[in-house]
Design a protein around this motif. Structure first.
Motif, mmCIF file in Angstrom:
data_model
loop_
_atom_site.group_PDB
_atom_site.id
_atom_site.type_symbol
_atom_site.label_atom_id
_atom_site.label_comp_id
_atom_site.label_asym_id
_atom_site.label_seq_id
_atom_site.Cartn_x
_atom_site.Cartn_y
_atom_site.Cartn_z
ATOM 1 N N GLY A 189 1.025 -1.245 -0.016
ATOM 2 C CA GLY A 189 -0.009 -0.032 -0.067
ATOM 3 C C GLY A 189 1.039 1.197 0.086
ATOM 4 O O GLY A 189 2.117 1.113 0.157
ATOM 5 N N PHE A 190 0.257 2.289 -0.273
ATOM 6 C CA PHE A 190 1.138 3.412 -0.434
ATOM 7 C C PHE A 190 0.389 4.874 -0.026
ATOM 8 O O PHE A 190 -1.198 4.943 -0.069
ATOM 9 C CB PHE A 190 1.601 3.875 -2.091
ATOM 10 N N VAL A 191 1.127 5.817 0.588
ATOM 11 C CA VAL A 191 0.531 7.154 0.915
ATOM 12 C C VAL A 191 1.561 8.079 -0.136
ATOM 13 O O VAL A 191 2.622 8.194 0.005
ATOM 14 C CB VAL A 191 0.492 7.520 2.367
ATOM 15 N N VAL A 192 0.705 9.065 -0.720
ATOM 16 C CA VAL A 192 1.334 10.144 -1.347
ATOM 17 C C VAL A 192 1.018 11.321 -0.563
ATOM 18 O O VAL A 192 -0.270 11.959 -0.893
ATOM 19 C CB VAL A 192 0.977 10.193 -2.775
ATOM 20 N N PRO A 193 1.938 12.028 0.056
ATOM 21 C CA PRO A 193 1.525 12.898 0.926
ATOM 22 C C PRO A 193 1.491 14.470 0.270
ATOM 23 O O PRO A 193 1.744 14.580 -0.977
ATOM 24 C CB PRO A 193 2.391 12.981 2.044
ATOM 25 N N GLY A 194 1.294 15.515 1.178
ATOM 26 C CA GLY A 194 1.344 16.893 0.749
ATOM 27 C C GLY A 194 2.622 17.402 0.404
ATOM 28 O O GLY A 194 3.740 16.704 0.637
ATOM 29 N N GLY A 195 2.880 18.568 -0.024
ATOM 30 C CA GLY A 195 3.954 19.246 -0.485
ATOM 31 C C GLY A 195 3.709 20.599 -1.421
ATOM 32 O O GLY A 195 2.575 20.828 -1.516
ATOM 33 N N GLY A 196 5.036 20.883 -2.186
ATOM 34 C CA GLY A 196 4.630 22.020 -3.217
ATOM 35 C C GLY A 196 3.487 21.777 -4.370
ATOM 36 O O GLY A 196 2.944 20.695 -4.578
ATOM 37 N N ASP A 197 3.600 22.761 -5.208
ATOM 38 C CA ASP A 197 2.870 22.858 -6.234
ATOM 39 C C ASP A 197 3.373 21.573 -7.448
ATOM 40 O O ASP A 197 4.418 21.472 -7.695
ATOM 41 C CB ASP A 197 2.644 24.075 -6.917
ATOM 42 N N VAL A 198 2.473 20.879 -8.108
ATOM 43 C CA VAL A 198 2.585 20.309 -9.051
ATOM 44 C C VAL A 198 3.070 21.108 -10.442
ATOM 45 O O VAL A 198 2.519 22.118 -10.722
ATOM 46 C CB VAL A 198 1.404 19.336 -9.511
ATOM 47 N N ASP A 199 4.096 20.767 -11.109
ATOM 48 C CA ASP A 199 4.458 21.322 -12.374
ATOM 49 C C ASP A 199 3.093 21.487 -13.265
ATOM 50 O O ASP A 199 2.806 20.174 -13.738
ATOM 51 C CB ASP A 199 5.497 20.653 -13.162
ATOM 52 N N PRO A 200 2.844 22.573 -13.559
ATOM 53 C CA PRO A 200 1.765 22.770 -14.465
ATOM 54 C C PRO A 200 1.919 22.087 -15.924
ATOM 55 O O PRO A 200 0.809 21.565 -16.625
ATOM 56 C CB PRO A 200 1.457 24.182 -14.651
ATOM 57 N N ARG A 232 -2.778 -2.421 -8.745
ATOM 58 C CA ARG A 232 -3.857 -2.262 -8.034
ATOM 59 C C ARG A 232 -3.705 -2.380 -6.644
ATOM 60 O O ARG A 232 -4.439 -3.261 -5.742
ATOM 61 C CB ARG A 232 -5.129 -3.147 -8.420
ATOM 62 N N LEU A 233 -2.679 -1.667 -6.092
ATOM 63 C CA LEU A 233 -2.394 -1.955 -4.533
ATOM 64 C C LEU A 233 -3.127 -0.613 -4.058
ATOM 65 O O LEU A 233 -3.228 0.382 -4.570
ATOM 66 C CB LEU A 233 -0.862 -1.784 -4.319
ATOM 67 N N PRO A 234 -3.594 -0.596 -2.711
ATOM 68 C CA PRO A 234 -4.193 0.530 -2.131
ATOM 69 C C PRO A 234 -3.365 1.577 -2.162
ATOM 70 O O PRO A 234 -2.104 1.803 -1.724
ATOM 71 C CB PRO A 234 -4.247 -0.074 -0.604
ATOM 72 N N LEU A 235 -3.887 2.900 -2.314
ATOM 73 C CA LEU A 235 -3.350 4.172 -2.652
ATOM 74 C C LEU A 235 -4.059 5.227 -1.907
ATOM 75 O O LEU A 235 -5.383 5.516 -2.122
ATOM 76 C CB LEU A 235 -3.070 4.495 -4.023
ATOM 77 N N ALA A 241 -7.952 2.504 7.679
ATOM 78 C CA ALA A 241 -8.626 1.748 6.331
ATOM 79 C C ALA A 241 -7.502 1.402 5.429
ATOM 80 O O ALA A 241 -7.737 0.386 4.846
ATOM 81 C CB ALA A 241 -9.582 3.028 5.783
ATOM 82 N N LEU A 242 -6.712 2.078 5.210
ATOM 83 C CA LEU A 242 -5.506 2.054 4.331
ATOM 84 C C LEU A 242 -4.667 0.647 4.612
ATOM 85 O O LEU A 242 -4.595 -0.383 4.122
ATOM 86 C CB LEU A 242 -4.628 3.068 4.236
#
Length: 256
Positions: free
Chosen positions: A73-84, A118-121, A244-245
């Motif tokens: 399973g994976f968590v992708v956390p917060g941070g700066g802005d995504v490159d537009p 298809r791993l939990p994300l 839940a994750l």
């Protein structure tokens, strides 16, 4: 937290991968939001551990694929802005901050791996925005002031507001409620929703607050625009998504 202690033992606990934050927090003139993202990253790692899972901090480079293979399973956390440039937006917008292409590449590699097998994300704030971009969606570059304050007032860490859930969604099931109070710290949000995703929570102003997989069988996928790791507004609301994750990741018997 050092990366040497990032992979923590757990006899029967699922391993949850969390891509490290790469921006330098103590550089001269560094945006204070970068340091804040580092603090919330540490909170995410702690909550994954507290859920009963084993957090593994994922690092860019030759060893990434080996790390990914250990995770269920994976968590992708917060941070700066995504490159537009990743979604066809203008790259010179004055509100952009901490655009880091190496961070985008790492986070997207994690997201695409999770989707492919298809791993939990779980996505949080920026992580949710990148999940949307990975599905072909776009982002609002800078939210205009409106009915709901999504960016914290000056001198505070979080903007507090309510979100409402779509009945029958994973979020509604996880929290056992029609909606919850949340803590936000973002000036961007999902605009066009990516193919394969459905909106399952909104704020009172219509801002997309959560997305989930639109089709059954696509795997456990939840992206939230708010920060469940924040200690406000209600501490009891910090754990449910991480628990839940862990439960979803524990159902994966063999790492892919």
């Amino acid at each position: 937290m050092s990366t040497s202690s990032a992979s923590l033992s757990g006899a029967h606990s699922p391993v949850i991968g969390i891509p490290v934050r790469l921006s330098i927090t103590d550089a001269p003139g560094a945006d204070l939001r970068v340091a804040a993202a580092a603090r919330t990253f540490a909170a995410v790692v702690d909550l994954v551990r507290a859920s009963g899972a084993t957090p593994e901090v994922l690092l860019p480079g030759a060893g990434l694929q080996e790390q990914l293979a250990r995770c269920t399973g994976f968590v992708v956390p917060g941070g700066g802005d995504v490159d537009p440039a990743l979604y066809g937006g203008p790259v010179d917008h004055p509100a952009l901050y901490d655009v880091n292409q190496e961070q985008d590449a790492l986070d997207l590699a994690v997201i695409r791996h999770a989707l492919a097998v298809r791993l939990p994300l779980l996505g949080i704030c920026r992580g949710t925005q990148l999940i949307n971009v990975a599905h072909g969606g776009t982002l609002h570059l800078d939210l205009a002031p409106g009915l709901v304050q999504h960016n914290p007032p000056t001198g505070t860490s979080w903007a507090l507001h309510n979100v409402g859930f779509v009945a029958g969604s994973v979020c509604a099931e996880v929290y056992g409620a029609a909606g919850v109070p949340v803590a936000s710290a973002h000036h961007q949000a999902i605009d066009r929703v990516g193919q394969g995703l459905q909106v399952t929570a909104r704020a009172a102003d219509g801002c997309v607050e959560a997305v989930e997989a639109a089709q059954e069988g696509a795997g456990w996928l939840v992206g939230v625009q708010w920060h469940p790791e924040a200690e406000v507004p209600e501490p009891a609301l910090r754990a449910p998504l991480f628990e839940a994750l862990r439960e979803a990741a524990a159902l994966v018997s063999v790492p892919c």
